[in-house]
Design an enzyme around this catalytic site. Structure first.
Site, PDB file in Angstrom:
ATOM      1  N   ARG A 224      49.356  73.802  67.258  1.00  0.00           N
ATOM      2  CA  ARG A 224      49.026  72.794  66.368  1.00  0.00           C
ATOM      3  C   ARG A 224      47.409  72.881  66.396  1.00  0.00           C
ATOM      4  NH1 ARG A 224      53.577  71.902  65.126  1.00  0.00           N
ATOM      5  NH2 ARG A 224      54.595  70.102  65.362  1.00  0.00           N
ATOM      6  N   GLU A 252      43.470  68.870  59.467  1.00  0.00           N
ATOM      7  CA  GLU A 252      44.611  69.440  58.618  1.00  0.00           C
ATOM      8  C   GLU A 252      45.317  68.235  57.710  1.00  0.00           C
ATOM      9  OE1 GLU A 252      49.002  70.894  59.613  1.00  0.00           O
ATOM     10  OE2 GLU A 252      47.520  71.695  60.717  1.00  0.00           O
ATOM     11  N   HIS A 271      50.206  75.567  57.364  1.00  0.00           N
ATOM     12  CA  HIS A 271      51.446  75.000  58.158  1.00  0.00           C
ATOM     13  C   HIS A 271      52.597  75.245  57.572  1.00  0.00           C
ATOM     14  CE1 HIS A 271      51.825  71.789  61.654  1.00  0.00           C
ATOM     15  NE2 HIS A 271      52.904  72.705  61.418  1.00  0.00           N
TER      16      HIS A 271
END
Length: 308
Positions: A224, A252, A271
């Site tokens: 993450r 993000e 991602h």
């Protein structure tokens, strides 16, 4: 028993279910298929953010939240007491480990630079300097769970030397503790980060972590974004001393004017490590197994417990 799933295609991927289960598709919090108070088992959309959905308070009869993601960091503080939270551990092993392998090889061999040269229609072999290779590298995998094991298996044919790190040491499996990172990082040529995001791992990859890496090291983050201190990473990459392959960032999505975009030694994907054609069949295969366990009164797997 009423069940909400997130994808219409999921109906055909659950397998045979026991009588008495009513499966409905809820892919939009603004358009509900039935009264949420009667739902006992909920499968939220893969990219769902519990804070944004506003749906949990309406699911007053809920007993299980089954995620389609391997990470549960967006959910652990929001699922009410008495509701079991389960993640999709194992579902993403193949796809994420495949991304890690590809990103590591591509970064080491300079594929992003060649892609930019192709856009310029420029034949740029890079002079006589040979590119680094994955073969024979010392690889440090921070996160010794199922994804970490899958990464190790896929890297094995390249003759790498793997060191495993987890929250606590497991000597019987040759796994080191996070507290030992300071002595391990100086020898790591490739560092792969695949830990869950928790209070313990937030900012784990900080300035000291990065400074301990040897010159020429590659950091691969498939965990993450907030596991890495972005400012520290930008500073270290800016020196040109190390490189990074990132499937996740903090923030993000990464803003268009963020300095990470401008660093030639940073390879960034949005991602998508788990976004493959086999995702939903594997994910709903797990959901079907969980529903059969739930209907039979058996313990569920992949439970997210205290200490996540």
């Amino acid at each position: 028993m009423r069940v909400w799933i997130a994808h219409e295609v999921g109906r055909g991927l659950l397998g045979e279910l026991p009588p008495g289960l009513t499966v409905e598709v809820c892919d939009d919090a603004a358009t509900l298929p039935s009264d949420p108070a009667g739902v006992r088992f909920w499968v939220p959309p893969f990219t769902s953010r519990v804070r944004a959905s506003g749906l949990l308070p309406k699911l007053t009869g809920l007993e299980v939240v089954q995620l389609l993601s391997a990470g549960a960091d967006n959910w652990v503080d929001h699922v009410p007491p008495g509701v079991e939270l389960c993640d999709a551990r194992g579902v993403h092993d193949a796809s994420v480990s495949e991304w890690v392998l590809g990103a590591a090889i591509g970064s080491l061999r300079g594929f992003p630079a060649f892609a930019r040269a192709q856009q310029r229609r420029e034949w740029a072999p890079g002079g006589l300097r040979p590119a680094p290779e994955l073969t024979g590298r010392r690889v440090l995998i921070v996160g010794a769970g199922s994804i970490g094991r899958a990464i190790e298996e896929r890297m094995a044919p390249f003759g790498v030397t793997v060191t495993r790190v987890a929250r606590t040491a497991r000597p019987e499996r040759d796994v080191h503790a996070v507290d030992e990172l300071g002595s391990l990082l100086p020898y790591a040529e490739v560092v792969v980060v695949v830990v869950p995001l928790t209070d313990r791992t937030r900012g784990l990859v900080d300035a000291a972590f990065l400074a301990a890496l040897p010159d020429g090291a590659l950091l691969v983050n498939a965990a993450r974004g907030p596991v890495v201190d972005t400012a520290a990473l930008v500073a270290e990459l800016g020196s040109g001393r190390i490189s990074a392959a990132l499937d996740v960032t903090d923030p993000e999505p990464l803003p268009a004017d963020h300095p990470l975009w401008r660093l030639p030694n940073a390879f960034i994907t949005p991602h998508i490590g788990g976004a493959v054609s086999g995702l939903l069949p594997r994910a709903y295969g797990l959901v079907g197994d969980q529903l059969r366990r739930f209907a039979a009164g058996e313990p569920l797997v992949n439970r997210v417990v205290d200490g996540y």
